[in-house]
Scaffold this active site. Structure first.
Site, PDB file in Angstrom:
ATOM      1  N   CYS A  99      14.135 -41.183   4.827  1.00  0.00           N
ATOM      2  CA  CYS A  99      15.151 -40.189   5.215  1.00  0.00           C
ATOM      3  C   CYS A  99      16.369 -40.184   4.286  1.00  0.00           C
ATOM      4  O   CYS A  99      17.180 -39.262   4.336  1.00  0.00           O
ATOM      5  CB  CYS A  99      15.580 -40.398   6.664  1.00  0.00           C
ATOM      6  SG  CYS A  99      14.203 -40.293   7.808  1.00  0.00           S
ATOM      7  N   HIS A 127      22.487 -37.540   7.819  1.00  0.00           N
ATOM      8  CA  HIS A 127      21.059 -37.344   8.090  1.00  0.00           C
ATOM      9  C   HIS A 127      20.897 -36.918   9.544  1.00  0.00           C
ATOM     10  O   HIS A 127      21.473 -37.525  10.454  1.00  0.00           O
ATOM     11  CB  HIS A 127      20.312 -38.654   7.815  1.00  0.00           C
ATOM     12  CG  HIS A 127      18.915 -38.642   8.330  1.00  0.00           C
ATOM     13  ND1 HIS A 127      18.050 -37.613   8.069  1.00  0.00           N
ATOM     14  CD2 HIS A 127      18.233 -39.523   9.106  1.00  0.00           C
ATOM     15  CE1 HIS A 127      16.891 -37.865   8.663  1.00  0.00           C
ATOM     16  NE2 HIS A 127      16.979 -39.013   9.292  1.00  0.00           N
ATOM     17  N   ASN A 183      14.334 -34.059  13.237  1.00  0.00           N
ATOM     18  CA  ASN A 183      14.529 -34.945  12.089  1.00  0.00           C
ATOM     19  C   ASN A 183      13.492 -34.575  11.029  1.00  0.00           C
ATOM     20  O   ASN A 183      12.299 -34.809  11.220  1.00  0.00           O
ATOM     21  CB  ASN A 183      14.359 -36.394  12.554  1.00  0.00           C
ATOM     22  CG  ASN A 183      14.551 -37.404  11.433  1.00  0.00           C
ATOM     23  OD1 ASN A 183      14.526 -37.048  10.253  1.00  0.00           O
ATOM     24  ND2 ASN A 183      14.735 -38.660  11.797  1.00  0.00           N
TER      25      ASN A 183
HETATM   26  O1  UT7 Z   1      15.727 -41.326  10.361  1.00  0.00           O
HETATM   27  C1  UT7 Z   1      15.857 -42.367  11.245  1.00  0.00           C
HETATM   28  C2  UT7 Z   1      14.761 -42.095  12.206  1.00  0.00           C
HETATM   29  N1  UT7 Z   1      14.835 -42.661  13.482  1.00  0.00           N
HETATM   30  C3  UT7 Z   1      15.769 -42.435  14.386  1.00  0.00           C
HETATM   31  O2  UT7 Z   1      16.759 -41.829  14.169  1.00  0.00           O
HETATM   32  C4  UT7 Z   1      15.491 -42.975  15.743  1.00  0.00           C
HETATM   33  C5  UT7 Z   1      16.692 -43.378  16.448  1.00  0.00           C
HETATM   34  N2  UT7 Z   1      16.395 -43.626  17.829  1.00  0.00           N
HETATM   35  C6  UT7 Z   1      16.298 -42.633  18.744  1.00  0.00           C
HETATM   36  O3  UT7 Z   1      16.447 -41.467  18.429  1.00  0.00           O
HETATM   37  C7  UT7 Z   1      16.089 -43.063  20.177  1.00  0.00           C
HETATM   38  O4  UT7 Z   1      15.983 -44.449  20.228  1.00  0.00           O
HETATM   39  C8  UT7 Z   1      14.857 -42.395  20.837  1.00  0.00           C
HETATM   40  C9  UT7 Z   1      15.146 -40.928  21.075  1.00  0.00           C
HETATM   41  C10 UT7 Z   1      13.634 -42.577  19.991  1.00  0.00           C
HETATM   42  C11 UT7 Z   1      14.638 -43.045  22.213  1.00  0.00           C
HETATM   43  O5  UT7 Z   1      15.793 -42.939  23.013  1.00  0.00           O
HETATM   44  P1  UT7 Z   1      16.408 -44.223  23.708  1.00  0.00           P
HETATM   45  O6  UT7 Z   1      17.526 -43.747  24.521  1.00  0.00           O
HETATM   46  O7  UT7 Z   1      16.693 -45.257  22.669  1.00  0.00           O
HETATM   47  O8  UT7 Z   1      15.242 -44.680  24.669  1.00  0.00           O
HETATM   48  P2  UT7 Z   1      14.447 -46.052  24.694  1.00  0.00           P
HETATM   49  O9  UT7 Z   1      13.553 -46.184  23.507  1.00  0.00           O
HETATM   50  O10 UT7 Z   1      15.398 -47.175  24.997  1.00  0.00           O
HETATM   51  O11 UT7 Z   1      13.549 -45.792  25.959  1.00  0.00           O
HETATM   52  C12 UT7 Z   1      14.089 -45.585  27.271  1.00  0.00           C
HETATM   53  C13 UT7 Z   1      12.966 -45.173  28.186  1.00  0.00           C
HETATM   54  C14 UT7 Z   1      11.724 -46.063  28.067  1.00  0.00           C
HETATM   55  O12 UT7 Z   1      11.186 -46.219  29.354  1.00  0.00           O
HETATM   56  P3  UT7 Z   1      11.424 -47.583  30.177  1.00  0.00           P
HETATM   57  O13 UT7 Z   1      10.875 -48.674  29.306  1.00  0.00           O
HETATM   58  O14 UT7 Z   1      12.916 -47.666  30.360  1.00  0.00           O
HETATM   59  O15 UT7 Z   1      10.653 -47.340  31.426  1.00  0.00           O
HETATM   60  C15 UT7 Z   1      10.782 -45.236  27.237  1.00  0.00           C
HETATM   61  O16 UT7 Z   1       9.428 -45.538  27.477  1.00  0.00           O
HETATM   62  O17 UT7 Z   1      12.527 -43.862  27.852  1.00  0.00           O
HETATM   63  C16 UT7 Z   1      11.113 -43.839  27.693  1.00  0.00           C
HETATM   64  N3  UT7 Z   1      10.741 -42.807  26.733  1.00  0.00           N
HETATM   65  C17 UT7 Z   1      10.525 -41.540  27.088  1.00  0.00           C
HETATM   66  N4  UT7 Z   1      10.554 -40.908  28.280  1.00  0.00           N
HETATM   67  C18 UT7 Z   1      10.284 -39.591  28.308  1.00  0.00           C
HETATM   68  C19 UT7 Z   1      10.598 -42.921  25.399  1.00  0.00           C
HETATM   69  N5  UT7 Z   1      10.263 -41.743  24.882  1.00  0.00           N
HETATM   70  C20 UT7 Z   1      10.208 -40.874  25.905  1.00  0.00           C
HETATM   71  C21 UT7 Z   1       9.924 -39.481  25.987  1.00  0.00           C
HETATM   72  N6  UT7 Z   1       9.981 -38.885  27.213  1.00  0.00           N
HETATM   73  N7  UT7 Z   1       9.632 -38.734  24.919  1.00  0.00           N
END
Ligand code: UT7
Length: 322
Positions: free
Chosen positions: A113, A249, A279
């Site tokens: 990225c 980004h 993204n």
């Molecule tokens: O260029 C760099 C590229 N990468 C990034 O920029 C990624 C940066 N990170 C993010 O954007 C976020 O971490 C995400 C959007 C990927 C995830 O959001 P988060 O608030 O960090 O959620 P999390 O990974 O802590 O997950 C919270 C909950 C989990 O469930 P449990 O374990 O609490 O029951 C996940 O399984 O949300 C769940 N979850 C979803 N639920 C519904 C993860 N993805 C999804 C989804 N829909 N698509």
């Protein structure tokens, strides 16, 4: 030493739009969850057979037109991409051929990225030292090709696209300063585990896709984007108040908002295309730049701060007068 300035911008998005409602049919998620946690409402997806070079070509033609520059006058092409059409040759050489400009250096840069910021930094250094007069700098990715459409933690975030700028030798800046960084310790937080020299054979049966530890990436991204902005501004005797437009980004709306808040930068001075692009990896910064140039937000003479952050981790900033 010479200065270098951007004389034209261009971008291109594939026709097909994938909405959050579409994703609800593909993985266990809801449109509301995606908007709330990422800010993404829709993203573009390349058509079958449509490649990174195809997207790059369209974006480049728009940038050349905006610059009023003929392709034959380009003597350097650098493309930031992680999703090239072929293992080799590079996308840049194929783009050069399509545009009909021959002989100058053309190569791809792989910094995920941060690819566009890396490419822009390198082109700037070429022009500074008389290695080139006029460069085409592109960020382009068909990242959806390396996405596991069963993984709800990643498939909701990414889209395809390309952005390009023409960077030209100038008497005045232009680019004020540029910094690149990397720290390979973070490999496994965001990566595709297989590659040409590791596991490539197996990928024929069992394709390799992006794997990400999202919340860990999130924290490092916010911290790094904030520190890097303060560093490059201080090194040039400037403060956040001097930045007319911040173009980070476009990873996730929450990352952008948290970074702006920590910097004390009003969100109205940040270009945010996350909602409509998702993204797009190396394309995200030049896409956002082109959108804001074409809709009239960015004006000649404005001070811009571009910041990339991506797998590796890699990161980099370019401070410039548009
Ligand atoms: O260029 C760099 C590229 N990468 C990034 O920029 C990624 C940066 N990170 C993010 O954007 C976020 O971490 C995400 C959007 C990927 C995830 O959001 P988060 O608030 O960090 O959620 P999390 O990974 O802590 O997950 C919270 C909950 C989990 O469930 P449990 O374990 O609490 O029951 C996940 O399984 O949300 C769940 N979850 C979803 N639920 C519904 C993860 N993805 C999804 C989804 N829909 N698509």
């Amino acid at each position: 030493m010479n200065h270098a300035r951007i004389v034209g911008t261009g971008s291109y998005l594939p026709e097909k739009v994938l909405t959050n409602v579409d994703l609800e049919q593909m993985v266990e998620t809801t449109a509301d969850w995606i908007v709330e946690r990422t800010g993404v409402e829709e993203r573009h997806v390349a058509a079958p057979g449509e490649t990174t070079c195809d997207l790059s070509e369209q974006a480049s033609r728009h940038a050349l037109e905006a610059a009023g520059v003929e392709a034959r006058d380009i003597d350097l092409i650098i493309i930031g991409t992680t999703t090239p059409d072929h293992v080799f040759p590079s996308v840049a050489t194929q783009l050069q051929h399509r545009l009909g400009c021959r002989g100058g250096a053309a190569f791809d840069v792989q910094a995920v990225c941060s690819g566009f910021v890396y490419a822009l930094d390198i082109a700037y250094r070429f022009i500074r030292t008389d290695g080139a007069q006029r460069a085409l700098v592109v960020g382009a990715d068909t990242f959806t090709r390396i996405i596991n459409w069963q993984d709800r933690g990643t498939c909701i975030l990414f889209g395809d696209g390309a952005g390009a700028v023409v960077l030209e030798k100038a008497d005045q800046p232009g680019i004020i300063d540029s910094q690149l960084h990397a720290d390979g310790r973070y490999k496994e937080l965001l990566w595709v585990p297989a590659g040409v020299s590791s596991g490539y054979e197996q990928t024929r049966e069992n394709a390799a896709f992006v794997e990400m530890r999202g919340s860990e990436v999130f924290k490092v991204a916010v911290h790094t984007l904030k520190e890097m902005a303060e560093q490059i501004l201080a090194a040039n005797g400037l403060t956040v108040a001097d930045v007319d437009w911040f173009i980070p980004h476009q990873a996730n709306r929450r990352i952008l908002s948290a970074t702006a808040k920590r910097l004390g930068l009003p969100e109205e001075r940040m270009v945010d295309c996350v909602r409509i692009h998702g993204n797009t990896s190396a394309a995200s910064i030049p896409l956002a730049l082109d959108v804001a140039v074409r809709d009239g937000r960015i004006q000649r003479g404005d001070t811009l701060l571009l910041e990339g952050f991506g797998g590796g981790f890699t990161w980099g900033a370019v401070l410039l007068k548009y």
